[in-house]
Design a protein around this motif. Structure first.
Motif, PDB file in Angstrom:
ATOM      1  N   MET A   1      42.721  36.975  54.650  1.00 25.22           N
ATOM      2  CA  MET A   1      43.255  36.526  53.372  1.00 25.22           C
ATOM      3  C   MET A   1      44.696  36.069  53.593  1.00 25.22           C
ATOM      4  SD  MET A   1      42.399  36.350  50.007  1.00 25.22           S
ATOM      5  CE  MET A   1      40.839  37.178  50.101  1.00 25.22           C
ATOM      6  N   THR A   2      45.022  34.894  53.058  1.00 19.00           N
ATOM      7  CA  THR A   2      46.377  34.360  53.189  1.00 19.00           C
ATOM      8  C   THR A   2      47.095  34.422  51.846  1.00 19.00           C
ATOM      9  OG1 THR A   2      45.739  32.093  52.634  1.00 19.00           O
ATOM     10  CG2 THR A   2      45.566  32.742  54.967  1.00 19.00           C
ATOM     11  N   GLN A   3      48.416  34.270  51.885  1.00 14.27           N
ATOM     12  CA  GLN A   3      49.198  34.301  50.644  1.00 14.27           C
ATOM     13  C   GLN A   3      48.808  33.162  49.709  1.00 14.27           C
ATOM     14  OE1 GLN A   3      53.426  34.725  51.043  1.00 14.27           O
ATOM     15  NE2 GLN A   3      53.244  36.523  52.342  1.00 14.27           N
ATOM     16  N   GLU A   4      48.389  32.019  50.263  1.00 11.01           N
ATOM     17  CA  GLU A   4      47.980  30.885  49.441  1.00 11.01           C
ATOM     18  C   GLU A   4      46.706  31.196  48.651  1.00 11.01           C
ATOM     19  OE1 GLU A   4      48.732  30.486  52.810  1.00 11.01           O
ATOM     20  OE2 GLU A   4      50.770  29.925  52.273  1.00 11.01           O
ATOM     21  N   GLU A  38      41.043  48.963  42.572  1.00 11.50           N
ATOM     22  CA  GLU A  38      40.389  49.663  43.676  1.00 11.50           C
ATOM     23  C   GLU A  38      41.019  49.370  45.027  1.00 11.50           C
ATOM     24  OE1 GLU A  38      36.234  48.737  43.495  1.00 11.50           O
ATOM     25  OE2 GLU A  38      35.984  49.720  41.554  1.00 11.50           O
ATOM     26  N   SER A  39      41.615  48.189  45.158  1.00  6.41           N
ATOM     27  CA  SER A  39      42.241  47.828  46.431  1.00  6.41           C
ATOM     28  C   SER A  39      43.345  46.809  46.171  1.00  6.41           C
ATOM     29  CB  SER A  39      41.204  47.249  47.399  1.00  6.41           C
ATOM     30  OG  SER A  39      40.675  46.043  46.886  1.00  6.41           O
ATOM     31  N   VAL A  40      44.175  46.635  47.165  1.00  4.98           N
ATOM     32  CA  VAL A  40      45.305  45.720  47.061  1.00  4.98           C
ATOM     33  C   VAL A  40      45.659  45.257  48.471  1.00  4.98           C
ATOM     34  CG1 VAL A  40      47.074  47.524  47.243  1.00  4.98           C
ATOM     35  CG2 VAL A  40      47.575  45.437  45.967  1.00  4.98           C
ATOM     36  N   PHE A  41      46.241  44.078  48.575  1.00  2.02           N
ATOM     37  CA  PHE A  41      46.772  43.610  49.852  1.00  2.02           C
ATOM     38  C   PHE A  41      48.266  43.910  49.869  1.00  2.02           C
ATOM     39  CE2 PHE A  41      42.953  41.054  49.535  1.00  2.02           C
ATOM     40  CZ  PHE A  41      42.473  41.076  50.832  1.00  2.02           C
ATOM     41  N   ILE A  42      48.734  44.503  50.963  1.00  3.99           N
ATOM     42  CA  ILE A  42      50.154  44.787  51.129  1.00  3.99           C
ATOM     43  C   ILE A  42      50.672  43.892  52.247  1.00  3.99           C
ATOM     44  CG2 ILE A  42      51.884  46.534  51.695  1.00  3.99           C
ATOM     45  CD1 ILE A  42      49.946  48.650  50.597  1.00  3.99           C
ATOM     46  N   GLU A  43      51.776  43.194  51.963  1.00  3.46           N
ATOM     47  CA  GLU A  43      52.356  42.319  52.979  1.00  3.46           C
ATOM     48  C   GLU A  43      53.121  43.157  53.993  1.00  3.46           C
ATOM     49  OE1 GLU A  43      55.147  38.370  53.426  1.00  3.46           O
ATOM     50  OE2 GLU A  43      55.327  39.581  51.635  1.00  3.46           O
ATOM     51  N   VAL A  49      47.544  42.907  54.474  1.00  2.00           N
ATOM     52  CA  VAL A  49      46.675  43.966  54.983  1.00  2.00           C
ATOM     53  C   VAL A  49      46.020  44.667  53.783  1.00  2.00           C
ATOM     54  CG1 VAL A  49      46.573  46.076  56.360  1.00  2.00           C
ATOM     55  CG2 VAL A  49      48.227  44.274  56.956  1.00  2.00           C
ATOM     56  N   PRO A  50      44.672  44.769  53.780  1.00  2.00           N
ATOM     57  CA  PRO A  50      44.005  45.412  52.640  1.00  2.00           C
ATOM     58  C   PRO A  50      44.107  46.939  52.704  1.00  2.00           C
ATOM     59  CG  PRO A  50      42.385  44.693  54.243  1.00  2.00           C
ATOM     60  CD  PRO A  50      43.727  44.245  54.756  1.00  2.00           C
ATOM     61  N   TYR A  51      44.314  47.544  51.519  1.00  2.00           N
ATOM     62  CA  TYR A  51      44.344  48.999  51.401  1.00  2.00           C
ATOM     63  C   TYR A  51      43.540  49.396  50.170  1.00  2.00           C
ATOM     64  CZ  TYR A  51      47.934  49.571  54.952  1.00  2.00           C
ATOM     65  OH  TYR A  51      48.610  49.586  56.137  1.00  2.00           O
ATOM     66  N   PHE A  52      42.811  50.506  50.300  1.00  2.00           N
ATOM     67  CA  PHE A  52      42.064  51.037  49.167  1.00  2.00           C
ATOM     68  C   PHE A  52      42.938  52.000  48.378  1.00  2.00           C
ATOM     69  CE2 PHE A  52      38.624  49.695  51.961  1.00  2.00           C
ATOM     70  CZ  PHE A  52      37.862  48.959  51.065  1.00  2.00           C
ATOM     71  N   ILE A  53      42.736  52.017  47.088  1.00  6.93           N
ATOM     72  CA  ILE A  53      43.511  52.874  46.197  1.00  6.93           C
ATOM     73  C   ILE A  53      42.642  54.050  45.775  1.00  6.93           C
ATOM     74  CG2 ILE A  53      44.607  52.990  43.930  1.00  6.93           C
ATOM     75  CD1 ILE A  53      45.545  50.127  44.436  1.00  6.93           C
ATOM     76  N   GLU A  54      43.144  55.250  46.019  1.00  4.79           N
ATOM     77  CA  GLU A  54      42.431  56.464  45.610  1.00  4.79           C
ATOM     78  C   GLU A  54      42.648  56.768  44.140  1.00  4.79           C
ATOM     79  OE1 GLU A  54      43.411  59.818  48.064  1.00  4.79           O
ATOM     80  OE2 GLU A  54      42.647  58.849  49.871  1.00  4.79           O
ATOM     81  N   ASN A  55      43.887  56.543  43.679  1.00  5.58           N
ATOM     82  CA  ASN A  55      44.220  56.885  42.300  1.00  5.58           C
ATOM     83  C   ASN A  55      45.386  56.018  41.848  1.00  5.58           C
ATOM     84  OD1 ASN A  55      44.243  58.260  39.860  1.00  5.58           O
ATOM     85  ND2 ASN A  55      45.593  59.871  40.624  1.00  5.58           N
ATOM     86  N   ILE A  56      45.315  55.557  40.595  1.00  8.23           N
ATOM     87  CA  ILE A  56      46.421  54.783  40.019  1.00  8.23           C
ATOM     88  C   ILE A  56      46.646  55.276  38.605  1.00  8.23           C
ATOM     89  CG2 ILE A  56      44.872  52.899  39.334  1.00  8.23           C
ATOM     90  CD1 ILE A  56      47.337  51.000  39.813  1.00  8.23           C
ATOM     91  N   ASN A  57      47.905  55.533  38.288  1.00 10.82           N
ATOM     92  CA  ASN A  57      48.279  56.023  36.963  1.00 10.82           C
ATOM     93  C   ASN A  57      49.332  55.069  36.408  1.00 10.82           C
ATOM     94  OD1 ASN A  57      49.132  57.388  34.707  1.00 10.82           O
ATOM     95  ND2 ASN A  57      49.496  59.329  35.749  1.00 10.82           N
ATOM     96  N   VAL A  81      57.771  51.142  51.210  1.00  8.15           N
ATOM     97  CA  VAL A  81      58.732  50.819  50.146  1.00  8.15           C
ATOM     98  C   VAL A  81      59.349  49.442  50.414  1.00  8.15           C
ATOM     99  CG1 VAL A  81      60.913  51.486  49.051  1.00  8.15           C
ATOM    100  CG2 VAL A  81      59.186  53.222  49.585  1.00  8.15           C
ATOM    101  N   GLY A  82      59.363  48.615  49.363  1.00  5.66           N
ATOM    102  CA  GLY A  82      59.926  47.271  49.472  1.00  5.66           C
ATOM    103  C   GLY A  82      58.912  46.205  49.819  1.00  5.66           C
ATOM    104  N   HIS A  83      57.688  46.610  50.126  1.00  3.62           N
ATOM    105  CA  HIS A  83      56.659  45.634  50.503  1.00  3.62           C
ATOM    106  C   HIS A  83      56.016  45.012  49.259  1.00  3.62           C
ATOM    107  CE1 HIS A  83      56.259  46.485  54.928  1.00  3.62           C
ATOM    108  NE2 HIS A  83      57.071  47.461  54.528  1.00  3.62           N
ATOM    109  N   ALA A  84      55.616  43.751  49.394  1.00  9.06           N
ATOM    110  CA  ALA A  84      54.982  43.021  48.296  1.00  9.06           C
ATOM    111  C   ALA A  84      53.495  43.346  48.232  1.00  9.06           C
ATOM    112  CB  ALA A  84      55.174  41.523  48.490  1.00  9.06           C
ATOM    113  N   LEU A  85      52.964  43.283  46.998  1.00  7.58           N
ATOM    114  CA  LEU A  85      51.555  43.537  46.727  1.00  7.58           C
ATOM    115  C   LEU A  85      50.886  42.241  46.281  1.00  7.58           C
ATOM    116  CD1 LEU A  85      52.233  46.652  44.493  1.00  7.58           C
ATOM    117  CD2 LEU A  85      51.402  46.710  46.852  1.00  7.58           C
ATOM    118  N   TYR A  86      49.698  41.988  46.798  1.00  2.00           N
ATOM    119  CA  TYR A  86      48.981  40.763  46.459  1.00  2.00           C
ATOM    120  C   TYR A  86      47.538  41.064  46.071  1.00  2.00           C
ATOM    121  CZ  TYR A  86      52.770  37.976  48.396  1.00  2.00           C
ATOM    122  OH  TYR A  86      53.985  37.386  48.618  1.00  2.00           O
ATOM    123  N   MET A  87      46.989  40.158  45.262  1.00  2.00           N
ATOM    124  CA  MET A  87      45.579  40.204  44.869  1.00  2.00           C
ATOM    125  C   MET A  87      44.994  38.811  45.063  1.00  2.00           C
ATOM    126  SD  MET A  87      44.681  43.240  43.835  1.00  2.00           S
ATOM    127  CE  MET A  87      43.174  42.877  42.951  1.00  2.00           C
TER     128      MET A  87
END
Length: 189
Positions: A1-4, A38-43, A49-57, A81-87
């Protein structure tokens, strides 16, 4: 997955507690829509890089306390900390014809109904008080409030944002810029 192929969801702004939780700042209009994320890409170093989310509040002020899978210590959490999140873009809802996502109008030309083409959308700033389009107008950044009376429509086919700027808006920026240049020239003499 790319930023574009993605849109910016937000940023990891700090850690929370000692068990690896982090705080997301969700740079979106409706953070509550992400309560089942359920998941998010972290730059990381320019890669998504894809990461799964266990819990979000979801909290107030576009914040969320998040437990990311396999991040279970404060030390591990601090590295994010400081990293961007992408979907992925394909996760976005279809919009009505008169609506638009801020990321999609970047580099669109801005056409004023009276003055014609003014330049291009350089950036869109999403701040708590007012969302703004940053226009590069004759080498000066001009901020255009995103409100229905000013931003009239977006033409995706022509890649245009049609606006009706308030009287004097451009002059506020260009006159201020001329005054700054004049002051700088006086300092040099």
């Amino acid at each position: 997955m790319t930023q574009e192929q993605c849109y910016l969801l937000g940023y990891i702004v700090k850690t929370h507690g000692t068990k690896g939780q982090v705080v997301f700042h969700l740079d979106v209009d409706y953070p509550d829509e992400y309560e089942d994320l359920e998941s998010v890409f972290i730059e990381i170093k320019g890669e998504l890089v894809p990461y799964f989310i266990e819990n979000i509040n979801i909290q107030k002020q576009s914040r969320a306390i998040v437990q990311i899978e396999e991040i279970d210590t404060i030390e591990k959490a601090q590295t994010f900390v400081g990293h961007a999140l992408y979907m992925p873009l394909d996760t976005l809802d279809e919009l009505e014809e008169d609506q638009f996502y801020y990321h999609e109008i970047k580099d669109f030309s801005i056409i004023d109904q009276e003055k014609g083409e003014l330049g291009f959308v350089r950036e869109v700033y999403s701040v708590s008080t007012q969302n703004l389009i940053a226009l590069d107008y004759k080498g000066v950044e001009v901020l255009i409030p995103i409100v229905d009376d000013i931003v009239l429509k977006v033409n995706r086919e022509l890649k245009q944002v049609v606006v009706q700027l308030p009287e004097g808006l451009l002059e506020v920026y260009t006159e201020t810029h001329k005054a700054d240049d004049s002051d700088q020239n006086d300092d040099e003499n």
